[in-house]
Write an enzyme that holds these catalytic residues in place. Sequence first.
Site, PDB file in Angstrom:
ATOM      1  N   HIS A 247      12.362  -3.094   0.387  1.00 22.51           N
ATOM      2  CA  HIS A 247      12.075  -3.875   1.600  1.00 22.51           C
ATOM      3  C   HIS A 247      11.913  -2.914   2.771  1.00 22.51           C
ATOM      4  O   HIS A 247      12.579  -1.876   2.809  1.00 22.51           O
ATOM      5  CB  HIS A 247      13.210  -4.874   1.891  1.00 22.51           C
ATOM      6  CG  HIS A 247      12.781  -5.972   2.801  1.00 22.51           C
ATOM      7  ND1 HIS A 247      12.858  -5.869   4.165  1.00 22.51           N
ATOM      8  CD2 HIS A 247      12.226  -7.184   2.542  1.00 22.51           C
ATOM      9  CE1 HIS A 247      12.378  -6.980   4.704  1.00 22.51           C
ATOM     10  NE2 HIS A 247      11.993  -7.796   3.744  1.00 22.51           N
ATOM     11  N   GLU A 306      11.988 -11.961  -3.326  1.00 23.78           N
ATOM     12  CA  GLU A 306      10.957 -12.444  -4.242  1.00 23.78           C
ATOM     13  C   GLU A 306      11.429 -12.511  -5.689  1.00 23.78           C
ATOM     14  O   GLU A 306      10.892 -13.277  -6.482  1.00 23.78           O
ATOM     15  CB  GLU A 306       9.698 -11.568  -4.149  1.00 23.78           C
ATOM     16  CG  GLU A 306       9.123 -11.442  -2.760  1.00 23.78           C
ATOM     17  CD  GLU A 306       8.551 -12.738  -2.203  1.00 23.78           C
ATOM     18  OE1 GLU A 306       9.058 -13.820  -2.553  1.00 23.78           O
ATOM     19  OE2 GLU A 306       7.608 -12.663  -1.415  1.00 23.78           O
TER      20      GLU A 306
HETATM   21  N1  CMC Z   1       9.314   0.114  -6.703  1.00 22.82           N
HETATM   22  C1  CMC Z   1       9.292   1.434  -6.804  1.00 22.82           C
HETATM   23  N2  CMC Z   1       9.294   2.270  -5.727  1.00 22.82           N
HETATM   24  C2  CMC Z   1       9.344   1.705  -4.524  1.00 22.82           C
HETATM   25  C3  CMC Z   1       9.385   0.312  -4.350  1.00 22.82           C
HETATM   26  C4  CMC Z   1       9.360  -0.491  -5.508  1.00 22.82           C
HETATM   27  N3  CMC Z   1       9.406  -1.810  -5.419  1.00 22.82           N
HETATM   28  N4  CMC Z   1       9.412   0.048  -3.021  1.00 22.82           N
HETATM   29  C5  CMC Z   1       9.386   1.213  -2.384  1.00 22.82           C
HETATM   30  N5  CMC Z   1       9.344   2.221  -3.290  1.00 22.82           N
HETATM   31  C6  CMC Z   1       9.334   3.646  -3.032  1.00 22.82           C
HETATM   32  C7  CMC Z   1       7.941   4.127  -2.648  1.00 22.82           C
HETATM   33  O1  CMC Z   1       7.188   4.484  -3.769  1.00 22.82           O
HETATM   34  C8  CMC Z   1       8.257   5.305  -1.773  1.00 22.82           C
HETATM   35  O2  CMC Z   1       8.612   6.410  -2.602  1.00 22.82           O
HETATM   36  P1  CMC Z   1       8.161   7.908  -2.222  1.00 22.82           P
HETATM   37  O3  CMC Z   1       8.769   8.176  -0.870  1.00 22.82           O
HETATM   38  O4  CMC Z   1       8.721   8.722  -3.325  1.00 22.82           O
HETATM   39  O5  CMC Z   1       6.669   7.864  -2.158  1.00 22.82           O
HETATM   40  C9  CMC Z   1       9.528   4.882  -1.033  1.00 22.82           C
HETATM   41  O6  CMC Z   1      10.143   3.897  -1.865  1.00 22.82           O
HETATM   42  C10 CMC Z   1       9.246   4.274   0.322  1.00 22.82           C
HETATM   43  O7  CMC Z   1       8.189   3.356   0.194  1.00 22.82           O
HETATM   44  P2  CMC Z   1       7.445   2.708   1.439  1.00 22.82           P
HETATM   45  O8  CMC Z   1       6.074   2.304   1.003  1.00 22.82           O
HETATM   46  O9  CMC Z   1       7.534   3.612   2.641  1.00 22.82           O
HETATM   47  O10 CMC Z   1       8.320   1.465   1.740  1.00 22.82           O
HETATM   48  P3  CMC Z   1       7.879   0.237   2.586  1.00 22.82           P
HETATM   49  O11 CMC Z   1       8.977  -0.052   3.530  1.00 22.82           O
HETATM   50  O12 CMC Z   1       6.547   0.398   3.188  1.00 22.82           O
HETATM   51  O13 CMC Z   1       7.744  -0.868   1.463  1.00 22.82           O
HETATM   52  C11 CMC Z   1       7.653  -2.890   0.337  1.00 22.82           C
HETATM   53  C12 CMC Z   1       8.294  -2.114   1.501  1.00 22.82           C
HETATM   54  C13 CMC Z   1       8.285  -4.284   0.289  1.00 22.82           C
HETATM   55  C14 CMC Z   1       6.150  -3.026   0.610  1.00 22.82           C
HETATM   56  C15 CMC Z   1       7.908  -2.128  -0.992  1.00 22.82           C
HETATM   57  O14 CMC Z   1       9.292  -1.978  -1.220  1.00 22.82           O
HETATM   58  C16 CMC Z   1       7.211  -2.777  -2.159  1.00 22.82           C
HETATM   59  O15 CMC Z   1       6.018  -2.525  -2.384  1.00 22.82           O
HETATM   60  N6  CMC Z   1       7.951  -3.604  -2.987  1.00 22.82           N
HETATM   61  C17 CMC Z   1       7.334  -4.289  -4.108  1.00 22.82           C
HETATM   62  C18 CMC Z   1       6.600  -5.543  -3.628  1.00 22.82           C
HETATM   63  C19 CMC Z   1       7.568  -6.612  -3.201  1.00 22.82           C
HETATM   64  O16 CMC Z   1       8.559  -6.893  -3.851  1.00 22.82           O
HETATM   65  N7  CMC Z   1       7.231  -7.230  -2.038  1.00 22.82           N
HETATM   66  C20 CMC Z   1       8.043  -8.325  -1.469  1.00 22.82           C
HETATM   67  C21 CMC Z   1       8.744  -7.850  -0.231  1.00 22.82           C
HETATM   68  S1  CMC Z   1      10.018  -8.955   0.317  1.00 22.82           S
HETATM   69  C22 CMC Z   1       9.141 -10.265   1.026  1.00 22.82           C
HETATM   70  C23 CMC Z   1       9.095 -10.206   2.487  1.00 22.82           C
HETATM   71  O17 CMC Z   1      10.141 -10.186   3.158  1.00 22.82           O
HETATM   72  O18 CMC Z   1       7.945 -10.176   2.997  1.00 22.82           O
END
Ligand code: CMC
Length: 363
Positions: A247, A306
């Site tokens: 998240h 989710e």
């Molecule tokens: N699985 C594996 N690795 C992950 C995941 C995941 N679900 N989420 C983040 N990471 C890793 C990412 O690969 C990155 O690693 P590195 O630094 O080695 O490249 C690190 O964590 C930071 O990622 P980020 O993209 O900077 O994190 P973010 O804050 O932009 O992402 C997110 C938030 C929700 C988009 C992401 O966690 C994600 O894609 N999760 C899977 C999709 C999901 O479950 N979405 C529903 C979100 S909750 C609903 C809502 O409140 O809207």
Amino acid sequence: MKNNGLEDVIAAETRLSDVDGEAGRLVIRGVSLDLLVSHATFEDVAVLLLDGMLEQPLGATDLKTRLGEARADVFSHVVSADEALLNLPPVDAMRALIARLPDGEDLETALRLLAAPAVFLPAVLRLQKGATPVAPKPSLSQSADILAMLSGSLPTREQVAALDAYLVTISDHGLNASTFASRVVASTKAGLTSSVLAAISALKGPLHGGAPGPVLDMLDAIGTQGNAEPWLADALDRGERLMGFGHRIYRVRDPRADALKHALRPLVATGQVDLDRIRLAEAVEQAALAILRERKPDRPLDVNVEFYTALLLDALKFPREAFTGVFAIGRTVGWIAHAREQALEGRLIRPRSVYVGPLPQAA
Ligand code: CMC
């Protein structure tokens, strides 16, 4: 100082909800989620969020009556669903039907928008499988009527309670992407229908509200508890993200995940869920948390809303391709409250861009 113009920093003052990502706490208008979800219905949380935002205050009983009438009213628009619209994914078809509704800022518009996704989504789902849409029953609560319009029969008490818990849990959540979209549109004074349409468009992406369908796909692909660890390792080796984990704000467990896990219990206790799927999900959750800790030691990644949304909506017999639409049914009240707060108290949102392109050559 109010900062709803967002010129200098990306933040906006709000009285609606607060997400504490370090403590794993969600507060909606002064009430913590765990308390709210234990006693509130969808109508209660709508009254709470809309208090002071519309021209006329409404109590929960008033709102239930007016919302029932609004559902009956918007149902007349279902006949305009033609073949091209029904070939769209459910959330897009639902959005297209909402786009036909009049715009405005008043109570009537707000009620119509609260009713519209609740009526259009079940109708679209039935039409897409060749069944006749079921007309709303205005005397039912919003949650009971949604389930009745979906299945064609009256839901059980446990099912209604579970859907209420879901709709309350996801009603509002700070300045997430779809709520921000809603506020941006509201800041131009375009109207609530426009705000809600923009918000649905932002919601449907897989990084926001589009994740729970893929959570079920993941559980299906894993298949057995013993396959969880190797499947998840392979997915991470391929550079994929595990759906239902991580998240932007929470650095601990998303409190909404536990609210929904709790809401599933009465359905489990009364045999109204596929127990094998729940057991598999729990095993996958444990395996995913362990492997994420090992692979991403510097980034706390825990379960998000989710993951349990997928299990709850599946138990309530919503097809997985409709999960984002159900999210929209619940979040519309938050979008409307934020849009009204922005329109009443904010300014045009117009962040500055930082130009990093080439400059004109000196002559
Ligand atoms: N699985 C594996 N690795 C992950 C995941 C995941 N679900 N989420 C983040 N990471 C890793 C990412 O690969 C990155 O690693 P590195 O630094 O080695 O490249 C690190 O964590 C930071 O990622 P980020 O993209 O900077 O994190 P973010 O804050 O932009 O992402 C997110 C938030 C929700 C988009 C992401 O966690 C994600 O894609 N999760 C899977 C999709 C999901 O479950 N979405 C529903 C979100 S909750 C609903 C809502 O409140 O809207």
